[in-house]
Design an enzyme around this catalytic site. Structure first.
Site, mmCIF file in Angstrom:
data_model
loop_
_atom_site.group_PDB
_atom_site.id
_atom_site.type_symbol
_atom_site.label_atom_id
_atom_site.label_comp_id
_atom_site.label_asym_id
_atom_site.label_seq_id
_atom_site.Cartn_x
_atom_site.Cartn_y
_atom_site.Cartn_z
ATOM 1 C CG HIS A 23 -2.296 0.393 1.034
ATOM 2 N ND1 HIS A 23 -2.901 0.456 -0.206
ATOM 3 C CD2 HIS A 23 -3.271 0.751 1.921
ATOM 4 C CE1 HIS A 23 -4.166 0.825 -0.069
ATOM 5 N NE2 HIS A 23 -4.415 1.028 1.198
ATOM 6 C CG ASN A 73 -8.726 5.814 6.461
ATOM 7 O OD1 ASN A 73 -7.705 6.342 6.894
ATOM 8 N ND2 ASN A 73 -9.618 5.244 7.237
ATOM 9 C CG ASP A 98 -1.770 0.581 -3.278
ATOM 10 O OD1 ASP A 98 -1.863 1.755 -2.870
ATOM 11 O OD2 ASP A 98 -2.534 -0.327 -2.900
ATOM 12 C CG ASN A 119 -10.540 2.883 1.882
ATOM 13 O OD1 ASN A 119 -11.602 2.920 1.275
ATOM 14 N ND2 ASN A 119 -10.250 1.931 2.743
#
Length: 196
Positions: A23, A73, A98, A119
């Site tokens: 991520h 997020n 990503d 997110n």
């Protein structure tokens, strides 16, 4: 800042625990671009690390490199803060992130479109009220078997992937520079071309 300044934001989660996660590949690309240009990301009051550099062919295009300090997020707030501070409109923002729907090792460019359950992108779209920003999508592949996507992105790259990771990060950094140099359509023709 002048009208031709760009903002290039790399998404990830803060802190050493997440540093090697799939991520965090967007943040890795920003670190690489900073190294490449002699930039040094410094804490900014907007809640991100940032620096002003020149990217692409000499004399280069003025760009603000940034990595939000927030969790993925909540990326939208710091991104909006940096964009507002440097007066960069959404159409001159490049988000490096990503992408599960692209095989590991590939990079794709696009403007707008859906967030694909990402997110970080969702937060940025909500903060700006538009999806019309550029994305450098760094392929991390889909999780194997029945592994949950949320668990997969928060795992470190595998040992095999780690051998290839420097090349992927380098390719994504090249794609950012090409995008700023040549514009989306011309950059896509180069970046999306099949490899020999």
């Amino acid at each position: 800042m002048s009208d031709d300044t760009w903002l290039v934001v790399g998404l990830g989660n803060p802190g050493p625990r997440y540093a090697g996660n799939r991520h965090n590949v967007g943040a890795m690309v920003i670190d690489h671009l900073a190294e490449r240009t002699g930039g040094r990301l410094k804490a900014h009051k907007a809640g991100a690390s940032a620096d002003s550099v020149r990217l692409g062919a000499a004399p280069g295009t003025r760009a603000i490199l940034a990595v939000p300090h927030s969790y993925m997020n909540l990326s939208g707030g710091p991104t909006k803060g940096i964009a507002t501070f440097f007066s960069v409109p959404p159409e001159r923002i490049v988000v490096v992130h990503d992408e599960l729907d692209i095989p590991f090792g590939q990079v794709r460019l696009k403007r707008g479109g859906g967030e694909g359950g990402h997110n970080g992108l969702r937060s940025i779209t909500a903060s700006f009220g538009t999806k019309d920003y550029l994305r450098v999508r760094v392929g991390i592949d889909r999780p194997p078997g029945r592994m949950d996507a949320a668990s997969y992105v928060l795992k470190d790259f595998s040992s095999t992937e780690r051998k290839e990771l420097p090349f992927l990060v380098d390719d994504a950094a090249d794609a950012v520079e090409l995008l700023l140099d040549k514009g989306l359509t011309d950059a896509q023709q180069v970046v999306h071309a099949p490899r020999p």
